[in-house]
Design a protein around this motif. Structure first.
Motif, PDB file in Angstrom:
ATOM      1  N   LYS A  31      21.856 -31.692   8.419  1.00  0.00           N
ATOM      2  CA  LYS A  31      22.701 -31.053   9.426  1.00  0.00           C
ATOM      3  C   LYS A  31      22.126 -31.158  10.832  1.00  0.00           C
ATOM      4  CE  LYS A  31      24.307 -26.377  10.595  1.00  0.00           C
ATOM      5  NZ  LYS A  31      24.253 -24.946  10.182  1.00  0.00           N
ATOM      6  N   ALA A  32      20.829 -30.898  10.972  1.00  0.00           N
ATOM      7  CA  ALA A  32      20.208 -30.844  12.306  1.00  0.00           C
ATOM      8  C   ALA A  32      18.763 -31.320  12.219  1.00  0.00           C
ATOM      9  CB  ALA A  32      20.280 -29.425  12.869  1.00  0.00           C
ATOM     10  N   PRO A  33      18.554 -32.633  12.028  1.00  0.00           N
ATOM     11  CA  PRO A  33      17.194 -33.148  11.833  1.00  0.00           C
ATOM     12  C   PRO A  33      16.276 -32.934  13.029  1.00  0.00           C
ATOM     13  CG  PRO A  33      18.768 -34.947  12.170  1.00  0.00           C
ATOM     14  CD  PRO A  33      19.565 -33.704  11.974  1.00  0.00           C
ATOM     15  N   ASP A  34      16.839 -32.713  14.213  1.00  0.00           N
ATOM     16  CA  ASP A  34      16.003 -32.524  15.407  1.00  0.00           C
ATOM     17  C   ASP A  34      15.588 -31.065  15.622  1.00  0.00           C
ATOM     18  OD1 ASP A  34      16.116 -35.224  16.014  1.00  0.00           O
ATOM     19  OD2 ASP A  34      17.942 -35.000  17.217  1.00  0.00           O
ATOM     20  N   ARG A  35      16.083 -30.191  14.776  1.00  0.00           N
ATOM     21  CA  ARG A  35      15.704 -28.778  14.891  1.00  0.00           C
ATOM     22  C   ARG A  35      14.245 -28.606  14.458  1.00  0.00           C
ATOM     23  NH1 ARG A  35      18.005 -24.182  15.817  1.00  0.00           N
ATOM     24  NH2 ARG A  35      17.080 -22.272  14.996  1.00  0.00           N
ATOM     25  N   ILE A  36      13.516 -27.720  15.147  1.00  0.00           N
ATOM     26  CA  ILE A  36      12.089 -27.534  14.836  1.00  0.00           C
ATOM     27  C   ILE A  36      11.935 -26.714  13.558  1.00  0.00           C
ATOM     28  CG2 ILE A  36       9.919 -26.513  15.612  1.00  0.00           C
ATOM     29  CD1 ILE A  36      10.749 -27.165  18.459  1.00  0.00           C
ATOM     30  N   ALA A  37      11.163 -27.256  12.616  1.00  0.00           N
ATOM     31  CA  ALA A  37      10.927 -26.593  11.327  1.00  0.00           C
ATOM     32  C   ALA A  37       9.599 -25.849  11.310  1.00  0.00           C
ATOM     33  CB  ALA A  37      10.957 -27.630  10.202  1.00  0.00           C
ATOM     34  N   LEU A  38       8.533 -26.528  11.729  1.00  0.00           N
ATOM     35  CA  LEU A  38       7.186 -25.967  11.632  1.00  0.00           C
ATOM     36  C   LEU A  38       6.477 -26.037  12.976  1.00  0.00           C
ATOM     37  CD1 LEU A  38       6.037 -27.797   8.338  1.00  0.00           C
ATOM     38  CD2 LEU A  38       7.044 -25.505   8.508  1.00  0.00           C
ATOM     39  N   VAL A  39       5.780 -24.973  13.313  1.00  0.00           N
ATOM     40  CA  VAL A  39       5.025 -24.914  14.568  1.00  0.00           C
ATOM     41  C   VAL A  39       3.638 -24.391  14.265  1.00  0.00           C
ATOM     42  CG1 VAL A  39       4.880 -23.906  16.880  1.00  0.00           C
ATOM     43  CG2 VAL A  39       7.119 -24.424  15.895  1.00  0.00           C
ATOM     44  N   GLU A  40       2.635 -25.009  14.845  1.00  0.00           N
ATOM     45  CA  GLU A  40       1.304 -24.405  14.879  1.00  0.00           C
ATOM     46  C   GLU A  40       0.756 -24.661  16.278  1.00  0.00           C
ATOM     47  OE1 GLU A  40      -2.218 -27.100  13.168  1.00  0.00           O
ATOM     48  OE2 GLU A  40      -0.626 -26.800  11.693  1.00  0.00           O
ATOM     49  N   ASP A  41      -0.378 -24.083  16.589  1.00  0.00           N
ATOM     50  CA  ASP A  41      -0.912 -24.197  17.947  1.00  0.00           C
ATOM     51  C   ASP A  41      -0.964 -25.661  18.389  1.00  0.00           C
ATOM     52  OD1 ASP A  41      -1.254 -21.470  17.981  1.00  0.00           O
ATOM     53  OD2 ASP A  41      -3.294 -21.576  17.213  1.00  0.00           O
TER      54      ASP A  41
END
Length: 528
Positions: A31-41
């Motif tokens: 649906k939205a492959p450019d959406r951010i899934a995982l974030v770390e510093d």
């Protein structure tokens, strides 16, 4: 038997449920492959990148000898690399064992030996503890697909594969080692179905959407951390990975990073309030925070009130256990409570309360809590006799927790093994701890029993605020009019810190051992 409390059925909630945990992000990938899934510093992966990189990681793991049915240990703090390794193991139908780097060498050796793991992997770049373990096992630091600085342990040539089945209800996804109150690790076998159902149900009642950003500070080496990761990826939200808890960093992230959901144990929130007091801050900026939840230990009402006043949000209490993936009950997002209840049963979960001898209790009476549902584990690995002790022929799992129902609302009173019998009366440590922890200078408390001339005494351990001048007489006077005589502690012991797991759960067996002279604790002051 307690009724299911929701009109919506489990079948309605789990429509189109993925079949493996690595498929949890699939809908968002499409649906939205450019959406951010995982974030770390300093780093982030979109859903499209997550999908591609999990596939690449799985390919490399296969070349390293990881086969379907193998057990694979990942020694890591919360980070993007850990999520990739966990999901890649699922893609290969290997069993992931996520181990906290802060485990001792002895504990990690026990897990490796019992599980018969094929390989150990270490995200050594994120943690000095993981790096030390990697060096001890002779791991080679290398690139694993898109993942840099991964310690790859030697191949266990003698490792035997377990059977692989297509049915997600029968295929093990993760093996979680838990010591409980005994100190002896047990491997909890959780299926893909266990994890996905529990995660989907919890997400449903938290009204989670792709707009949510969860602050994942609870370790993925424990069941709650894994469940939070899976549920967020299923709804298309963003997971903010946190390797080690720092209350100052947490407050900053809530204020500035758009965090919408915070999960913790009571100690998580206690330390936040301590930081506020020490830093001199007027009030935390709430940012976009919409939901705060707590589980894992008895909730002190004084702490609950202070947290709610600070954030202007209800602190939602919940109850689960590793063997139940973990969700059993929770206070609903749209029905907050002012007491210590852990809410109503999740859909698909049945519950009953029995005496220690297995006799049904009357409504409202305290007894052992048994539960049944598709969230209950497959069993303890390589321990059929232990499994048979807790799961009967009809699928009822004995949680070992003492509980009661008030209507359809569940209250957890304590652990069966922790119950103290004093002069013929049942004493529940959680009640005494709640009173002690409501004292303004008590950070946290723990109560255990001690054998004394054919009876049991109540012994309380407390941790005070730094610089506190509270005395034994102060504490004894504080509890005197709140507890009947047989519930009052015979002794109070003040510790600099109570022994706890990485999630903040107090290790009561360590405290009990200390009373028998079997273990050393932090420097203590004895108030008798």
């Amino acid at each position: 038997m307690a009724k299911l409390s929701e009109t919506i059925s489990l079948d309605e909630i789990i429509v189109d449920l993925p079949r493996r945990i690595h498929d949890a992000p699939a809908r968002q990938v499409a649906k939205a492959p450019d959406r951010i899934a995982l974030v770390e510093d300093g780093a982030f992966w979109t859903y499209g990148e997550l999908n591609q990189r999990v596939t690449e990681t799985a390919t490399v793991l296969s070349s390293l000898g990881i086969r379907p049915g193998d057990r694979m240990i990942i020694v890591s703090e919360n980070c993007i690399a850990l999520a990739a390794l966990l999901l890649a193991a699922s893609k290969l139908d290997a069993w992931a064992i996520v181990a906290n780097p802060r485990l001792s060498a002895r504990e990690l050796d026990q897990i490796r030996g019992h599980s018969g793991a094929r390989r150990m992997l270490f995200t050594s770049g994120i943690s000095k503890e993981a790096a030390a373990h990697a060096a001890r096992y002779g791991a080679e630091r290398r690139q694993v697909g898109p993942l840099a600085e991964i310690g790859v342990g030697p191949l266990n040539e003698s490792a035997a594969v377990e059977p692989v089945v297509a049915d997600p209800a029968k295929q093990v996804a993760v093996l979680i080692y838990t010591s409980g109150t005994t100190g002896t690790p047990k491997g909890v076998m959780l299926s893909h179905d266990n994890l996905l159902i529990s995660a989907r149900t919890t997400a449903h009642f938290r009204k989670m959407t792709e707009g949510d950003k969860i602050y994942l500070v609870l370790p993925i080496s424990h069941i709650v951390g894994i469940s939070l990761l899976i549920m967020t990826l299923m709804v298309g939200g963003t997971v903010r990975m946190v390797s080690k808890y720092d209350p100052a960093a947490t407050a900053k992230a809530i204020a500035e990073e758009g965090v919408t959901i915070l999960n913790g144990v009571p100690a998580t929130y206690q330390r936040l309030l301590e930081y506020k007091s020490i830093s001199g801050a007027q009030q935390f900026a709430r940012g976009k925070l919409r939901l705060i939840a707590v589980a894992g230990a008895p909730l002190d009402l004084n702490l609950k009130s202070r947290v709610e006043q600070e954030f202007g949000l209800p602190l939602l209490n919940g109850y689960g256990i590793t063997e139940c993936s973990p969700g059993i009950a929770g206070v609903r997002f749209d029905a907050p409570r002012a007491d210590q209840a852990v809410g109503t049963l999740l859909p698909g979960v049945e519950a009953r309360v029995r005496t220690i001898d297995g006799i049904p209790t009357t409504r409202g009476e305290v007894g052992e809590l048994h539960v049944r549902g598709r969230n209950v584990m497959l069993g303890y690995y390589r321990a059929p006799e232990l499994t048979a002790k807790v799961i009967d022929s009809e699928g009822w799992f004995n949680t070992g927790d003492l509980a009661r129902f008030d209507g359809d609302c569940l209250y957890i009173v304590g652990r069966t093994k922790e119950m103290i019998i004093r002069s013929g009366f049942n004493v529940y440590p959680a009640e005494i701890e709640a009173v002690l922890s409501s004292h303004k200078d008590v950070v946290q408390s723990a109560v255990v029993g001690r054998a004394a001339d054919g009876n049991e005494e109540v012994v309380a351990f407390v941790q005070l605020l730094p610089g506190s001048c509270t005395t034994r007489d102060d504490l004894m006077e504080f509890v005197r009019f709140q507890l009947t005589s047989y519930k009052r502690p015979s002794e109070i012991i003040v510790l600099d810190a109570l022994p706890a797991t990485s999630t903040g759960k107090i290790l009561k067996h360590k405290l009990a051992e200390s009373l028998a002279g079997e273990a050393a604790l932090a420097p203590a002051t004895y108030l008798t």
